[in-house]
Design a protein around this motif. Structure first.
Motif, short mmCIF file in Angstrom:
data_model
loop_
_atom_site.label_atom_id
_atom_site.label_comp_id
_atom_site.label_asym_id
_atom_site.label_seq_id
_atom_site.Cartn_x
_atom_site.Cartn_y
_atom_site.Cartn_z
N TYR A 146 0.84 -1.21 0.00
CA TYR A 146 0.00 0.00 0.00
C TYR A 146 0.87 1.26 0.00
CZ TYR A 146 -3.00 3.75 1.78
OH TYR A 146 -3.64 4.95 1.96
N LEU A 147 1.86 1.31 0.88
CA LEU A 147 2.70 2.51 0.99
C LEU A 147 3.58 2.69 -0.24
CD1 LEU A 147 3.72 2.30 4.75
CD2 LEU A 147 2.00 3.79 3.72
N VAL A 187 2.80 6.26 -7.19
CA VAL A 187 1.79 7.12 -7.80
C VAL A 187 2.19 8.59 -7.66
CG1 VAL A 187 -0.59 7.93 -7.57
CG2 VAL A 187 -0.11 5.48 -7.58
N ALA A 188 2.86 8.92 -6.55
CA ALA A 188 3.28 10.31 -6.32
C ALA A 188 4.33 10.77 -7.33
CB ALA A 188 3.81 10.47 -4.90
N PHE A 215 9.05 7.91 -17.18
CA PHE A 215 9.04 8.02 -15.73
C PHE A 215 7.71 8.61 -15.23
CE2 PHE A 215 9.80 10.14 -11.67
CZ PHE A 215 10.35 9.09 -10.96
N GLY A 216 7.15 8.00 -14.18
CA GLY A 216 5.88 8.44 -13.64
C GLY A 216 4.67 7.82 -14.29
N VAL A 238 -3.52 3.80 -12.13
CA VAL A 238 -4.06 3.65 -10.78
C VAL A 238 -5.00 4.80 -10.46
CG1 VAL A 238 -3.50 3.41 -8.33
CG2 VAL A 238 -1.94 2.47 -10.05
N TYR A 239 -6.26 4.49 -10.22
CA TYR A 239 -7.21 5.49 -9.72
C TYR A 239 -6.77 5.92 -8.33
CZ TYR A 239 -11.88 7.57 -9.07
OH TYR A 239 -12.93 8.44 -8.88
N LYS A 240 -7.04 7.16 -7.96
CA LYS A 240 -6.56 7.70 -6.68
C LYS A 240 -6.87 6.75 -5.52
CE LYS A 240 -6.78 11.65 -3.57
NZ LYS A 240 -7.42 12.95 -3.25
N LEU A 241 -5.81 6.34 -4.81
CA LEU A 241 -5.98 5.42 -3.69
C LEU A 241 -6.65 6.13 -2.51
CD1 LEU A 241 -2.57 3.52 -3.61
CD2 LEU A 241 -4.78 2.58 -4.26
#
Length: 351
Positions: free
Chosen positions: A122-123, A129-130, A161-162, A168-171
């Protein structure tokens, strides 16, 4: 996933009890209250298996598919079709990769439920994603240049990159942690959490001992091998040894007639044989590397020892990460050395 398909060896006797696959937006019953869902992926590996578990008056979902409109539309077909309008009560994600976690945020918000996931994945997922919209870091450029990337590949890395976060939809900002040995009650069944490592840092599998069912995620696949890579964030990591140790652990734990529900390909029986195949494949590949590195080689020079498929710009980075995983494992075993030259290039040679 891996660059090349690692098929089960002739004589490994894997059994595939289901002759058909579910169509998009439909399900196939694997056992009473356990349903197989298959979603499309916009990549060379063009599908992922998800699992619907009846949970009282609703459903528990295991993995979600990637964040794209086709997958969201397929879920909407399921909501009114096979799921009969009954709500999702929780979302369990096996690990952090976008094809598994991609629509988790969308589903938990839509049904106002919790995301259940291991802490490390999760982390790390939130961290990756950031990176969306950020410039490639100097550490990453240095890492791939050391592996032997030409400048054209370095530019591809900077451009890509990124990209992780796009799938991924916003967690959600909160989640429910799962870890080794947890027992999760879903309807009338109990699923035990079994952790594997190497492909992901803390990959959750689900084992129902009473029904002899094992949701394996990417930890056991019948026809292909999961990608095991080293990344710029931890250049000296040894994920391949983690992977081999996990395969050995599962081989000693699971009955061979357990029905494995994998994230790719079809449900199958023959877990122990398949796990031994995967162990043997990597050990053979490392023997090939030892022979190839009798003369100094860069990470990008060892692809022929590991991959049957053609290496392209699309899979060059993945091939490099997997090559480094094998080389780092051999360094940890004390049979290969690494020397960095004056240009920052790493050279590997058999001791």
């Amino acid at each position: 996933m891996s660059i090349s398909e690692a098929t089960a060896r002739p004589g490994s006797n894997l059994e595939y009890p289901f002759q058909t696959r579910p169509e998009l937006g439909e399900t196939i019953a694997i056992a009473p209250g356990v349903y197989w869902v298959r979603m499309r992926l916009p990549m060379q590996l063009n599908h992922i298996n998800l699992w619907l578990l009846e949970d009282g008056d609703g459903w528990t979902v295991v993995d979600t598919g990637i964040h794209d409109q086709l997958t969201a539309d397929a879920w909407k077909m399921l909501f009114t079709g096979s799921m009969a309008g009954r709500p999702i009560k929780r979302v369990i994600v096996t690990h952090l990769h976008p094809d598994h976690v991609g629509l988790a945020g969308w589903l938990v918000r839509r049904f106002d439920v919790q995301l259940w996931m291991t802490r490390t994945d999760y982390l790390l997922c939130r961290n990756l994603v950031a990176d969306t919209g950020q410039e490639a870091p100097a550490e990453g450029v240095r890492f791939y240049r050391a592996a032997g990337f030409p400048e054209s590949a370095i530019e591809d890395y900077k451009t890509r990159f990124g990209f992780f976060g796009k799938g991924v939809y916003k967690l959600p900002n909160a989640y429910r942690r799962i870890q080794e040995g947890d027992r999760i009650e879903v309807g009338e069944r109990v699923w035990e959490v079994v952790i594997g490592r190497g492909h992901a840092p803390e990959h959750a599998c689900l084992w129902c001992r009473e029904e002899n069912l094992f949701v394996s995620g990417d930890q056991i696949l019948p026809r292909i091998s999961s990608n095991v890579s080293v990344f710029p964030t931890e250049p000296d990591a040894n994920p391949l040894q983690d992977w081999l140790d996990s395969c050995g652990k599962l081989k000693s734990l699971l009955p061979d007639d357990v029905l494995v529900l994998p994230s790719h390909n079809e449900p199958f029986r023959g877990a122990r044989l398949r796990l031994q195949d995967l162990i043997d494949m990597h050990e053979v590949n490392m023997e090939k590397l030892l022979a190839l590195c009798s003369e100094p080689k860069r990470a990008v020079d060892v692809f022929p020892a590991l991959f049957r498929s053609r290496i392209t710009s699309g899979n060059y980075g993945m091939a490099t990460g997997e090559s480094l995983a094998h080389l780092n494992c051999l360094i940890a075993r004390g049979v290969i050395t690494r020397v960095t030259d004056s240009h920052g290039i790493d050279w590997y040679q058999t001791v």
